[in-house]
Every structure is written in C-alpha cells, then in structure tokens.
Design an enzyme around this catalytic site. Structure first.
Site, PDB file in Angstrom:
ATOM      1  N   ARG A  49       0.847  -1.184   0.000  1.00 16.94           N
ATOM      2  CA  ARG A  49       0.000   0.000   0.000  1.00 16.94           C
ATOM      3  C   ARG A  49       0.890   1.244   0.000  1.00 16.94           C
ATOM      4  NH1 ARG A  49      -5.035   0.941   3.064  1.00 16.94           N
ATOM      5  NH2 ARG A  49      -4.770  -1.181   3.822  1.00 16.94           N
ATOM      6  N   ASP A  51       0.662   5.625   0.220  1.00 16.22           N
ATOM      7  CA  ASP A  51      -0.221   6.715   0.605  1.00 16.22           C
ATOM      8  C   ASP A  51      -0.520   7.636  -0.570  1.00 16.22           C
ATOM      9  OD1 ASP A  51      -0.172   5.808   3.223  1.00 16.22           O
ATOM     10  OD2 ASP A  51       1.498   7.116   3.791  1.00 16.22           O
ATOM     11  N   ARG A 190       8.075   7.562   5.626  1.00 21.23           N
ATOM     12  CA  ARG A 190       7.911   9.004   5.781  1.00 21.23           C
ATOM     13  C   ARG A 190       8.181   9.438   7.216  1.00 21.23           C
ATOM     14  NH1 ARG A 190       2.129  10.236   3.820  1.00 21.23           N
ATOM     15  NH2 ARG A 190       2.728  12.336   4.510  1.00 21.23           N
TER      16      ARG A 190
END
Length: 251
Positions: A49, A51, A190
């Site tokens: 996945r 973002d 991140r």
C-alpha cells in the site's frame, strides 16, 4: 491460473494505491482497465500500500485468469486505456501459490529531496532548506539496521499483527535516502525520514534518535515527511520474475 502484473505510477493524482470509498485510487483505475479489456471483473491484489501522493517505479499485483494471451498485446491494450500516470510494464504467469504481497522478500523505497526550487520536478521531490547534516543523518540511519520494533514509526491505529521489521539498508546519498526491508509499516518510511530531518537540522541527537526507536511510541518520533518525495522502487521475490530490464511483455 495466477498472473503477476508489473506496473508503475505517479501518485500525485491518486488517493493512495489501494481502493477506498472516498477518492480515486490506482487500484480502482487498474481494475477498471483490466475488466474492460478482459470483459470480466478482475480483482487485483497489490504487493503493498502507498499513501496519497506517493509514487511507485515498480509495483506488483496478482490476479486470477484463464487462457490469457499475455504476449498478444494485452499490456498494450491496457496502456491505451490507462491514464498517463499509470503504465503496465509486464504480465506473466506465476505459480498458483505466488502472492504479490506475502511472497515478497524485500522492498526498497527511495526518498528524494532538493534544496532548490525546481518547477520541472514539482510534486516529484520534496524541497527542503539547505544545510542538512547528511553525515549525522547517515549515522542515525545505521541504528535502523537489523530487526527491531518500529512502532515509533508506524501510523497509529493500524491493524497489524507485529511492528517488527528487518531493515537491511538505510543510507543517504546525493539527496536520496534509500531504505530496504523485508516489510514496512504504514507511513513508516515518511516517519523515518521526517525524524532524520530533525537529526539533520541539529534538533535531535543521534542518542535521542536511538531513544525514539526504543520508545515504541509514534509520539516520540518526528513529523512524517511529505509524500511527494517517496518512491517504491523495487520488490524482490524468491521465484523467477521477469522484471523491468528483462521482461519480454513490455514496451
């Protein structure tokens, strides 16, 4: 029969990679294109996945199909339907037990920054103020290597069985941070980069960075770095997959 599809995308226009009710996603667009070309519903299982705003130079998904002529223009027809920010690189049969997500043995991300305003790379890199101490950031990054509980860098309220990951590479070079691991938690890269920025700006010592890792608490780490500088660049599997340079079913 199970097939893998290799693809890439610019994430700026999407609300992440995986389908969701509020916003267009890479999965939605890809599945619609596959269903149109194959004239049947197609469900894609992604390798991971990403973002909203995050890019992928290499992503994989698997799907089920029978009698597909993958060498007979299937990927060309898909690319003709897909927008410019998504490109199919190859489609190939794999063993029935191959899984795009769970069979992956290593994933690599890059986080790309610039210290100069660049209109031609807008939303493709993250602009930061000059003066980051890359030596300090690299020294801190070495503390990430090995198997650790990375709960401090995981998005809260994430439904995962474990927050342990094994990182095999973490280094800054030429304004690019490269990190490889067996798995990543949601928002992990991140959060790591944002915390390393604190080290590079002299706001966090290397000892404090170690304490952040050991805290197992997201509140201990720094803010997440912006999404536009993040790229998923490589996924490895234990079985043979014709990727990027050697895939025959590609442009």
């Amino acid at each position: 029969m199970r097939y893998f599809v290799e693809f890439a995308y610019n994430g700026n226009a999407f609300h992440g990679s995986q389908r969701q009710p509020n916003g267009i996603t890479v999965q939605e667009v890809l599945e619609d294109a596959f269903s149109t070309v194959l004239r049947q519903p197609v469900a894609l299982t992604f390798a991971g996945r990403t973002d909203a705003g995050v890019h992928a130079e290499q992503m994989f998904a698997h799907f089920e199909g029978e009698g597909l002529q993958v060498a007979d223009g299937l990927w060309e027809r898909l690319n003709s339907l897909l927008p410019q920010d998504i490109a199919v690189r190859g489609i190939f049969p794999v063993p029935d037990d191959a899984h795009a997500r769970f069979s992956a043995t290593e994933r690599t991300y890059e986080y790309r920054i610039t210290t100069a305003k660049d209109p031609f790379r807008q939303n493709l890199v993250t602009q930061v103020a000059p003066g980051l101490d890359f030596e300090a950031m690299n020294n801190a990054a070495q503390l990430l290597l090995g198997k650790h509980d990375f709960a401090s860098f995981c998005k809260v309220h994430t439904d995962v069985k474990t927050t342990f990951c094994t990182i095999t590479r973490a280094e800054w070079k030429d304004n690019i941070f490269t990190i490889s691991a067996d798995r990543f938690l949601r928002n992990m890269v991140r959060a790591v980069v944002g915390t390393l920025f604190e080290v590079g700006r002299g706001k966090m010592s290397i000892d404090h960075f170690r304490e952040v890792i050991e805290a197992h608490n997201r509140c201990a780490a720094g803010q997440s770095a912006p999404p536009q500088g993040l790229y998923l660049t490589r996924i490895l599997y234990p079985f043979g997959i014709p990727t990027n340079s050697d895939c025959t079913n590609r442009e």
